[in-house]
Design an enzyme around this catalytic site. Structure first.
Site, PDB file in Angstrom:
ATOM      1  N   ASP A  11       1.009  -1.247   0.059  1.00 39.96           N
ATOM      2  CA  ASP A  11      -0.023   0.178   0.009  1.00 39.96           C
ATOM      3  C   ASP A  11       0.915   1.154   0.027  1.00 39.96           C
ATOM      4  OD1 ASP A  11      -2.181   1.641   0.157  1.00 39.96           O
ATOM      5  OD2 ASP A  11      -2.349   1.587   2.258  1.00 39.96           O
ATOM      6  N   SER A  12       0.288   2.300  -0.184  1.00 43.74           N
ATOM      7  CA  SER A  12       1.072   3.571  -0.223  1.00 43.74           C
ATOM      8  C   SER A  12       1.498   3.950   1.190  1.00 43.74           C
ATOM      9  CB  SER A  12       0.260   4.884  -0.823  1.00 43.74           C
ATOM     10  OG  SER A  12      -1.043   5.054   0.028  1.00 43.74           O
ATOM     11  N   CYS A  74      -4.231  -1.093  -1.901  1.00 42.36           N
ATOM     12  CA  CYS A  74      -4.499   0.234  -2.085  1.00 42.36           C
ATOM     13  C   CYS A  74      -5.264   0.499  -3.054  1.00 42.36           C
ATOM     14  CB  CYS A  74      -2.775   0.832  -2.678  1.00 42.36           C
ATOM     15  SG  CYS A  74      -3.180   2.436  -3.177  1.00 42.36           S
ATOM     16  N   ASN A  75      -6.369   1.010  -2.783  1.00 44.23           N
ATOM     17  CA  ASN A  75      -7.918   1.110  -3.689  1.00 44.23           C
ATOM     18  C   ASN A  75      -7.295   1.885  -5.123  1.00 44.23           C
ATOM     19  OD1 ASN A  75     -10.681   0.289  -2.742  1.00 44.23           O
ATOM     20  ND2 ASN A  75      -9.222   0.829  -0.984  1.00 44.23           N
ATOM     21  N   THR A  76      -6.689   2.938  -4.788  1.00 43.75           N
ATOM     22  CA  THR A  76      -6.116   3.859  -5.915  1.00 43.75           C
ATOM     23  C   THR A  76      -5.075   3.016  -7.013  1.00 43.75           C
ATOM     24  OG1 THR A  76      -5.919   5.867  -4.694  1.00 43.75           O
ATOM     25  CG2 THR A  76      -4.611   5.809  -6.807  1.00 43.75           C
ATOM     26  N   GLU A 154      -4.106   8.583   9.390  1.00 43.04           N
ATOM     27  CA  GLU A 154      -2.656   8.518   9.372  1.00 43.04           C
ATOM     28  C   GLU A 154      -2.308   9.035  10.798  1.00 43.04           C
ATOM     29  OE1 GLU A 154       0.070   7.198   7.662  1.00 43.04           O
ATOM     30  OE2 GLU A 154      -1.031   6.670   5.841  1.00 43.04           O
ATOM     31  N   CYS A 188     -11.251   2.876   0.572  1.00 40.22           N
ATOM     32  CA  CYS A 188      -9.906   3.292   0.759  1.00 40.22           C
ATOM     33  C   CYS A 188      -9.376   2.473   2.090  1.00 40.22           C
ATOM     34  CB  CYS A 188      -9.664   4.689   0.922  1.00 40.22           C
ATOM     35  SG  CYS A 188      -7.925   5.149   1.581  1.00 40.22           S
ATOM     36  N   THR A 189      -8.381   1.953   2.056  1.00 44.49           N
ATOM     37  CA  THR A 189      -7.797   0.813   3.371  1.00 44.49           C
ATOM     38  C   THR A 189      -7.844   1.708   4.360  1.00 44.49           C
ATOM     39  OG1 THR A 189      -5.727   0.787   2.186  1.00 44.49           O
ATOM     40  CG2 THR A 189      -7.263  -1.060   1.816  1.00 44.49           C
ATOM     41  N   HIS A 190      -7.749   2.872   4.318  1.00 41.86           N
ATOM     42  CA  HIS A 190      -7.434   3.746   5.651  1.00 41.86           C
ATOM     43  C   HIS A 190      -8.820   4.053   6.475  1.00 41.86           C
ATOM     44  CE1 HIS A 190      -3.525   5.116   3.729  1.00 41.86           C
ATOM     45  NE2 HIS A 190      -3.142   5.705   4.803  1.00 41.86           N
TER      46      HIS A 190
END
Length: 269
Positions: A11-12, A74-76, A154, A188-190
């Protein structure tokens, strides 16, 4: 034939740890290697070409560690890069989070009216509407970019006043129309770590879907007879491109357990 090699997940940043945790919970005998590209997050505000380049570099780093399956958590990156990475790294299976998330949304929705919140890049790429309409052509899909949620997650601000205000700002317009969605996709995984604040702003009865559990199930299915030996106790290895201390501090919010800062390997992509 049983295969003890690890599964790679990237992921990012740390948000993809929600997917990692779901895989670890479902498949505790599998070794996992997680890479957070923390030096270059977020991906959600980058161009598609840049995201594909970054995702390819992250995948290269995991493939070099002899993984047996790659998960784009990561969805993006999933939205713009899954077919390209699947072709580049064949025969290693590549699983993104968008397709499982779309399937979960369709299964959860009673009316076919589905709302999605995600990053700018995921919304711009129309990945979720396409994946949903491929499976349910008559579905009504609305989207909103909720980019501030990434920063709030984050920072670990899971239930702050700022998080609740952001949830109101993003969600109320999505559910204000005559035909209100009955399902919300956390694209979004966040976002799952903010689920309490998000849930508080949803109309009663709205189903909330994230792709972590469904992605873990897709991983289990893809492994087939290449799953790890049943007597193997799975391990989790963390890699990052910057900031081991912050990765460990914020990552534990997503992992639900302590992450040893000293054990995080910093790599250069």
């Amino acid at each position: 034939m049983s295969d003890p090699r690890p599964i790679g997940v990237f992921d990012s940043g740390v948000g993809g740890i929600t997917v990692l945790k779901a895989i670890h919970d479902l498949l505790p005998n599998e070794d996992l290697v997680y890479l957070g590209d923390t030096a270059r997050l977020p991906y959600g505000t980058k161009s598609a070409d840049t995201v594909v380049r970054y995702a390819t570099q992250a995948a290269d780093a995991l493939i070099a560690r002899d993984i047996k399956l790659l998960v784009i958590a990561c969805n993006t990156a999933s939205a713009v890069g899954t077919p390209l990475l699947a072709e580049k790294f064949a025969p290693v299976p590549v699983i993104g989070v968008v397709e499982p998330g779309a399937e979960a949304a369709i299964a959860a929705s009673r009316s076919g009216c589905i709302a999605i919140i995600a990053t700018e890049g995921t919304v711009r790429g129309e990945a979720y509407p396409k994946a949903i309409h491929d499976r349910a052509p008559d579905a009504q899909v609305t989207q909103a970019a909720a980019t501030v949620f990434v920063a709030l997650a984050e920072e670990g601000w899971t239930s702050s006043a700022a998080t609740r205000e952001a949830a109101r700002t993003y969600l109320h317009p999505l559910f204000a129309g005559e035909t209100s969605p009955d399902t919300l996709v956390l694209g979004c995984t966040h976002f799952p770590v903010l689920s309490d604040a998000i849930r508080a702003e949803l109309p009663q009865g709205v189903a909330m879907v994230d792709s972590a559990t469904t992605t873990a199930q897709a991983v289990a299915s893809a492994l087939g007879d290449t799953s790890a030996p049943v007597d193997q106790k799975g391990t989790v290895k963390f890699l990052a491109t910057d900031g081991a201390e912050r990765f460990a501090r914020v990552g534990r919010i997503f992992f639900g357990a302590e992450i040893d800062e000293q054990a995080i390997e910093i790599i250069d992509l």
